[in-house]
Design a protein around this motif. Structure first.
Motif, PDB file in Angstrom:
ATOM      1  N   VAL A   1      27.544  53.760  38.869  1.00  0.00           N
ATOM      2  CA  VAL A   1      27.769  52.964  40.083  1.00  0.00           C
ATOM      3  C   VAL A   1      27.192  51.566  39.897  1.00  0.00           C
ATOM      4  N   ALA A   2      28.032  50.550  40.169  1.00  0.00           N
ATOM      5  CA  ALA A   2      27.576  49.161  40.073  1.00  0.00           C
ATOM      6  C   ALA A   2      28.057  48.336  41.265  1.00  0.00           C
ATOM      7  N   GLY A   3      28.354  48.992  42.370  1.00  0.00           N
ATOM      8  CA  GLY A   3      28.805  48.263  43.551  1.00  0.00           C
ATOM      9  C   GLY A   3      29.004  49.214  44.707  1.00  0.00           C
ATOM     10  N   ALA A   4      29.235  48.630  45.877  1.00  0.00           N
ATOM     11  CA  ALA A   4      29.365  49.459  47.077  1.00  0.00           C
ATOM     12  C   ALA A   4      30.399  48.853  48.022  1.00  0.00           C
ATOM     13  N   LEU A   5      31.561  48.489  47.469  1.00  0.00           N
ATOM     14  CA  LEU A   5      32.603  47.882  48.293  1.00  0.00           C
ATOM     15  C   LEU A   5      33.073  48.819  49.397  1.00  0.00           C
ATOM     16  N   GLY A   6      32.976  50.134  49.153  1.00  0.00           N
ATOM     17  CA  GLY A   6      33.418  51.107  50.136  1.00  0.00           C
ATOM     18  C   GLY A   6      32.318  51.632  51.033  1.00  0.00           C
ATOM     19  N   GLY A   7      31.097  51.136  50.862  1.00  0.00           N
ATOM     20  CA  GLY A   7      29.978  51.580  51.682  1.00  0.00           C
ATOM     21  C   GLY A   7      28.800  52.007  50.828  1.00  0.00           C
TER      22      GLY A   7
ATOM     23  N   LEU B   1      33.602  54.700  36.301  1.00  0.00           N
ATOM     24  CA  LEU B   1      33.025  53.368  36.417  1.00  0.00           C
ATOM     25  C   LEU B   1      33.359  52.880  37.819  1.00  0.00           C
ATOM     26  N   ASP B   2      32.364  52.912  38.705  1.00  0.00           N
ATOM     27  CA  ASP B   2      32.618  52.817  40.141  1.00  0.00           C
ATOM     28  C   ASP B   2      31.942  51.592  40.759  1.00  0.00           C
ATOM     29  N   VAL B   3      32.752  50.712  41.347  1.00  0.00           N
ATOM     30  CA  VAL B   3      32.213  49.582  42.106  1.00  0.00           C
ATOM     31  C   VAL B   3      32.501  49.744  43.597  1.00  0.00           C
ATOM     32  N   VAL B   4      33.038  50.903  43.998  1.00  0.00           N
ATOM     33  CA  VAL B   4      33.446  51.125  45.380  1.00  0.00           C
ATOM     34  C   VAL B   4      32.426  51.984  46.123  1.00  0.00           C
ATOM     35  N   ALA B   5      32.013  53.112  45.525  1.00  0.00           N
ATOM     36  CA  ALA B   5      31.068  54.072  46.139  1.00  0.00           C
ATOM     37  C   ALA B   5      31.642  54.585  47.462  1.00  0.00           C
TER      38      ALA B   5
ATOM     39  N   VAL C   1      38.344  54.204  36.614  1.00  0.00           N
ATOM     40  CA  VAL C   1      37.826  52.902  37.050  1.00  0.00           C
ATOM     41  C   VAL C   1      38.244  52.669  38.497  1.00  0.00           C
ATOM     42  N   SER C   2      37.283  52.500  39.395  1.00  0.00           N
ATOM     43  CA  SER C   2      37.606  52.170  40.787  1.00  0.00           C
ATOM     44  C   SER C   2      37.661  50.655  40.949  1.00  0.00           C
ATOM     45  N   GLY C   3      38.308  50.200  42.027  1.00  0.00           N
ATOM     46  CA  GLY C   3      38.401  48.756  42.270  1.00  0.00           C
ATOM     47  C   GLY C   3      38.960  48.011  41.083  1.00  0.00           C
ATOM     48  N   ALA C   4      40.006  48.567  40.465  1.00  0.00           N
ATOM     49  CA  ALA C   4      40.422  48.108  39.142  1.00  0.00           C
ATOM     50  C   ALA C   4      41.085  46.742  39.126  1.00  0.00           C
ATOM     51  N   SER C   5      41.497  46.202  40.269  1.00  0.00           N
ATOM     52  CA  SER C   5      42.122  44.879  40.265  1.00  0.00           C
ATOM     53  C   SER C   5      41.115  43.764  40.447  1.00  0.00           C
ATOM     54  N   GLY C   6      39.861  44.094  40.761  1.00  0.00           N
ATOM     55  CA  GLY C   6      38.827  43.083  40.921  1.00  0.00           C
ATOM     56  C   GLY C   6      38.263  42.630  39.591  1.00  0.00           C
ATOM     57  N   GLY C   7      37.327  41.702  39.638  1.00  0.00           N
ATOM     58  CA  GLY C   7      36.781  41.142  38.405  1.00  0.00           C
ATOM     59  C   GLY C   7      36.113  42.169  37.530  1.00  0.00           C
ATOM     60  N   VAL C   8      35.181  42.965  38.078  1.00  0.00           N
ATOM     61  CA  VAL C   8      34.483  43.979  37.289  1.00  0.00           C
ATOM     62  C   VAL C   8      35.442  45.096  36.903  1.00  0.00           C
ATOM     63  N   GLY C   9      36.293  45.526  37.843  1.00  0.00           N
ATOM     64  CA  GLY C   9      37.213  46.619  37.563  1.00  0.00           C
ATOM     65  C   GLY C   9      38.179  46.290  36.441  1.00  0.00           C
TER      66      GLY C   9
END
Length: 343
Positions: free
Chosen positions: A264-270, A241-245, A176-184
């Motif tokens: 992929v469900a987000g692009a916080l990293g680009g 499960l990636d919200v960073v990309a 799981v990327s971005g695991a401290s955020g809401g979706v993560g």
């Protein structure tokens, strides 16, 4: 009623607290008195117009196209039904509910979301909001608080949609990327409840909270990320499960096992990604796009919430007239869990 509207795309300065008429429910709709409304990254990106369009990635746009201004934001609503339009079951009045914020492309159980409350229609940054009765779920018996219920629709709905589309099974290893955020954080909790081995990516100060949410191991994103993931899962990853990309996709795709799925469900990293396509076809891997949830996914989520099978973490609560401050706090990303507001 009081409501917070955006007047155009821009920074927090485009938000205003206004007195507006209470919306009247149309046929097939109910009127919900909002008890709590949760914030999401989509609130920031809709306000900024950051979604782009297929023909112009740099265009200012809402979640799925041009936004009609002024727009009341807020996708995630918990509250009570206080009135109804024609052709609605009277038993809903007085019930404690959660609203499914998705606007779907059909009426079937597997319909795709093509719009979102707070972007394509007015949302819950207000004392009252209307919603289709078919998208209102009775949560009167749930032991979760109103704040926790409001935390569910977008973050947990998106996470469950990723897990379902990625076909995560008991005993598999999930990253799981971005695991401290809401979706993560939602993905960590739901994947753990599914019986998966959960590896999470987060930053140093937040790793404890992510581990407490259910991660078996937390990898610090600071440096040598791919090598750290490989060391934590030498046998490989079944589902990501990636919200960073961003660079994570190219660096991480070789870490998938045979038949692995990268969701992929987000692009916080680009949003521009480069990867070696050989790692895809030679290993029967899949890259799967996942936008929110289907009606079936959302019903599964509500069933989970009725029996408190998940416990959303609330990071902070603000009054409605401090919506701009709440969004600024969300943008700082210093918190773990969800930020909510109380009309």
């Amino acid at each position: 009623m009081r409501a917070v509207r955006i007047l155009e795309h821009g920074g927090p300065e485009v938000m205003e607290v206004a007195e507006v008429p209470v919306p009247a429910p149309r046929a097939g709709e109910v009127l919900v008195r909002v008890s709590a409304v949760a914030l999401n990254n989509t609130d920031l990106w809709t306000r900024e117009g950051a979604y782009g369009r297929p023909e112009d990635p740099q265009a200012r746009s809402g979640w799925r196209g041009p936004v009609g201004f002024p727009r009341i934001q807020g996708a995630d609503v918990a509250g009570r039904v206080v009135a109804m339009g024609a052709d609605v079951d009277e038993d809903l009045v007085g019930r404690r509910v959660v609203v499914d914020p998705a606007l779907y492309d059909g009426d079937g159980p597997d319909a795709h979301p093509v719009g979102l409350m707070g972007s394509e229609r007015d949302g819950g940054y207000a004392e009252f909001v209307t919603a289709p009765a078919a998208r209102v779920h009775d949560m009167t018996e749930s032991p979760l608080t109103d704040d926790q219920l409001a935390a569910l629709p977008t973050a947990y709905g998106t996470a469950l949609g990723m897990i379902e589309r990625g076909r995560l099974r008991t005993g598999e290893t999930v990253l799981v990327s971005g695991a401290s955020g809401g979706v993560g954080l939602a993905a960590v909790q739901i994947a753990r409840a599914r019986g998966a081995r959960v590896l999470a990516i987060s930053s140093g100060p937040k790793t404890g909270a992510v581990r407490e949410a259910g991660a078996h191991e937390v990898v610090d994103r600071a440096r040598d990320l791919a090598e750290r993931i490989r060391a934590a899962a030498p046998e490989g990853i079944d589902v990501v499960l990636d919200v960073v990309a961003g660079d994570l996709v190219g660096d991480g795709l070789p870490l998938l096992r045979e038949g692995g799925r990268w969701v992929v469900a987000g692009a916080l990293g680009g949003f521009r990604v480069t990867f070696d396509v050989r790692r895809l076809y030679l290993h029967n891997a899949q890259v799967i796009g996942s936008a929110m949830h289907t009606p079936t996914h959302f019903r599964l989520l509500m069933d989970l919430a009725r029996r408190a099978g998940i416990q959303p973490v609330i990071a902070a609560a603000f009054p409605l007239d401090q919506a701009a401050r709440a969004q600024e706090e969300l943008a700082r990303r210093r918190h773990v869990g969800k930020i909510v507001m109380h009309p």
